[in-house]
Scaffold this active site. Sequence first.
Site, PDB file in Angstrom:
ATOM      1  N   GLU A 106      28.140   1.944  21.838  1.00 30.67           N
ATOM      2  CA  GLU A 106      27.616   1.602  20.552  1.00 30.67           C
ATOM      3  C   GLU A 106      25.900   1.915  20.470  1.00 30.67           C
ATOM      4  O   GLU A 106      25.450   1.287  21.252  1.00 30.67           O
ATOM      5  CB  GLU A 106      27.811   0.316  19.893  1.00 30.67           C
ATOM      6  CG  GLU A 106      27.150  -0.312  19.060  1.00 30.67           C
ATOM      7  CD  GLU A 106      27.285   0.308  17.389  1.00 30.67           C
ATOM      8  OE1 GLU A 106      28.601   0.418  17.001  1.00 30.67           O
ATOM      9  OE2 GLU A 106      26.260   0.759  17.003  1.00 30.67           O
ATOM     10  N   ASP A 155      35.037   5.571  16.324  1.00 31.95           N
ATOM     11  CA  ASP A 155      34.969   4.453  15.289  1.00 31.95           C
ATOM     12  C   ASP A 155      33.626   4.429  14.642  1.00 31.95           C
ATOM     13  O   ASP A 155      32.530   3.570  15.037  1.00 31.95           O
ATOM     14  CB  ASP A 155      35.359   3.297  16.007  1.00 31.95           C
ATOM     15  CG  ASP A 155      35.507   2.303  14.714  1.00 31.95           C
ATOM     16  OD1 ASP A 155      35.409   2.371  13.546  1.00 31.95           O
ATOM     17  OD2 ASP A 155      35.835   1.181  15.063  1.00 31.95           O
ATOM     18  N   ASP A 158      29.945   7.220   8.552  1.00 29.35           N
ATOM     19  CA  ASP A 158      29.798   8.449   8.012  1.00 29.35           C
ATOM     20  C   ASP A 158      28.903   9.463   8.861  1.00 29.35           C
ATOM     21  O   ASP A 158      27.874   9.130   9.414  1.00 29.35           O
ATOM     22  CB  ASP A 158      29.682   8.642   6.509  1.00 29.35           C
ATOM     23  CG  ASP A 158      30.358   7.509   5.867  1.00 29.35           C
ATOM     24  OD1 ASP A 158      31.569   7.485   6.357  1.00 29.35           O
ATOM     25  OD2 ASP A 158      30.280   7.002   4.703  1.00 29.35           O
ATOM     26  N   PRO A 162      22.366   8.043  12.175  1.00 23.81           N
ATOM     27  CA  PRO A 162      22.696   8.203  13.454  1.00 23.81           C
ATOM     28  C   PRO A 162      24.239   8.549  13.787  1.00 23.81           C
ATOM     29  O   PRO A 162      24.609   9.175  14.978  1.00 23.81           O
ATOM     30  CB  PRO A 162      22.787   6.516  13.857  1.00 23.81           C
ATOM     31  CG  PRO A 162      22.859   5.714  12.812  1.00 23.81           C
ATOM     32  CD  PRO A 162      22.245   6.603  11.574  1.00 23.81           C
TER      33      PRO A 162
HETATM   34  N1  SAM Z   1      35.215   1.047  10.185  1.00 20.86           N
HETATM   35  C1  SAM Z   1      33.660   1.665   9.898  1.00 20.86           C
HETATM   36  C2  SAM Z   1      33.685   2.635   8.900  1.00 20.86           C
HETATM   37  O1  SAM Z   1      34.385   3.550   8.774  1.00 20.86           O
HETATM   38  O2  SAM Z   1      33.204   2.456   7.708  1.00 20.86           O
HETATM   39  C3  SAM Z   1      32.985   1.944  10.972  1.00 20.86           C
HETATM   40  C4  SAM Z   1      32.320   0.749  11.450  1.00 20.86           C
HETATM   41  S1  SAM Z   1      31.640   0.753  12.970  1.00 20.86           S
HETATM   42  C5  SAM Z   1      30.664  -0.758  12.517  1.00 20.86           C
HETATM   43  C6  SAM Z   1      30.435   2.293  13.248  1.00 20.86           C
HETATM   44  C7  SAM Z   1      29.577   1.980  14.097  1.00 20.86           C
HETATM   45  O3  SAM Z   1      29.114   3.297  14.734  1.00 20.86           O
HETATM   46  C8  SAM Z   1      28.159   1.315  13.753  1.00 20.86           C
HETATM   47  O4  SAM Z   1      28.065   0.185  14.196  1.00 20.86           O
HETATM   48  C9  SAM Z   1      27.132   2.431  14.031  1.00 20.86           C
HETATM   49  O5  SAM Z   1      25.990   1.594  14.650  1.00 20.86           O
HETATM   50  C10 SAM Z   1      27.967   3.250  15.356  1.00 20.86           C
HETATM   51  N2  SAM Z   1      27.037   4.504  15.386  1.00 20.86           N
HETATM   52  C11 SAM Z   1      26.779   5.391  14.663  1.00 20.86           C
HETATM   53  N3  SAM Z   1      26.135   6.589  15.090  1.00 20.86           N
HETATM   54  C12 SAM Z   1      26.605   6.373  16.404  1.00 20.86           C
HETATM   55  C13 SAM Z   1      26.277   7.040  17.610  1.00 20.86           C
HETATM   56  N4  SAM Z   1      25.694   8.393  17.729  1.00 20.86           N
HETATM   57  N5  SAM Z   1      26.722   6.697  18.677  1.00 20.86           N
HETATM   58  C14 SAM Z   1      27.369   5.435  18.854  1.00 20.86           C
HETATM   59  N6  SAM Z   1      27.489   4.621  17.853  1.00 20.86           N
HETATM   60  C15 SAM Z   1      27.110   5.136  16.580  1.00 20.86           C
END
Ligand code: SAM
Length: 282
Positions: A106, A155, A158, A162
Site C-alpha cells: 500500500e 485493490d 481509480d 497514485p
Molecule cells: N475499494 C476501493 C475502490 O475501488 O474505491 C479501493 C480502496 S483501497 C483503499 C485503494 C488503495 O490503493 C488506497 O489506499 C491507495 O492509497 C492505494 N494505492 C493507490 N495507488 C497505489 C500504488 N501505486 N501502489 C500501492 N497502493 C496504491
Amino acid sequence: MSKWFTEDWTNNVKFSIKIKEHLYSSRSKYQKIDFYDSYEFGRFFTLDDYLMVTEKDEFIYHEMMIHVPLSVNPLIKNVLVIGGGDGGSVRELTRYPSVEKIDMVEIDEEVVKMCQKLLPLTANKLTDKRVNLYFEDGSKFVKGTEEKYDLIVVDSTDPIGPGEGLFTTEFYQNCYNILTENGILVNQHESPYFDDTKYEMKRAHKKLKNIFEFATVYQAFIPSYASGHWLFGFASKGLHPIKDVKEDVQTKFKIKTKYYNLEVHKAAFALPNYVKQELENA
Ligand code: SAM
C-alpha cells in the site's frame, strides 16, 4: 443545518450521503484523506473526495474480489495485494486457512493507520501473522520482487493520482511475470455505465487481454460506487472462472458469506450485451 458528503459521479450526476460527523481530515504525501460517520452507510472514508469503502456495502466488493479467485483455485497459498489499505481484501483472504502468506503493498501508510483506528470492520485482520505490510508503490514492487504469487489482487483507487501506475501495460506485464503457472490476477475494473469509467474499463481490459492467456470481467452491484454497477477483472494463465470453479471451497472451510455464493459467482460472469460490446471494441 444538515451536512452532506457529495461525490461527483460525472459532470452532471452527483451522489450524496447525509453525514452525522466528519471524523477526520488530512492531506498525506499522496492524497487527501477523510473519514465520516453517516446515517445510511455507517462509517466511510474518501481519498481525494472519492468514496473508497463504506461499512454498509464493503462486504460486496471484498467478498467478490477474494472468493471468486479462491473458488477457482483453492490451492492458492501465496498472495500479493496491491493497494487495499482499508484491509477488507486481506480480511477475506485470512478466512482461508490454506492461504499461507499475504504481502500487502500500500503506497500510503496513513490510510492503513487511520483505517485501523476508525474502520476496524475492514482493518481488523491486518495484524494476522501471515500478513506482511509494505508501504511503497505497487508498480515499483512488482518490478523489483523475486517472489512468485499464486494470486495478485489489485485493490486500487481509480487511474488518477497514485493509482495511475496500476493500470499500465508495464504493471500488468510485471504482474504476469511474478505469477505462478496457475496464477490469477483480479482487479478493481471500474464501471461500464458512465463514459469516464467506461473508458478506463476498456483500456484496462485491452491491456490485460494482450498479456494474459485469459481475461474477462465480472460484475457486482455496489450501491455506493458510481452507477452501482461495478466490474472486477479476472485474468489468468489459463484457469477459467466457471469451468474450473470448485463447488465446495467455502463449505470445506466453513466460510459464511453475505453476498458471495456459487450461483452469484457463475452469474457474475454473464455480462449484459452493452458491456460485451464495449469489451469487444476495446
Ligand atoms: N475499494 C476501493 C475502490 O475501488 O474505491 C479501493 C480502496 S483501497 C483503499 C485503494 C488503495 O490503493 C488506497 O489506499 C491507495 O492509497 C492505494 N494505492 C493507490 N495507488 C497505489 C500504488 N501505486 N501502489 C500501492 N497502493 C496504491
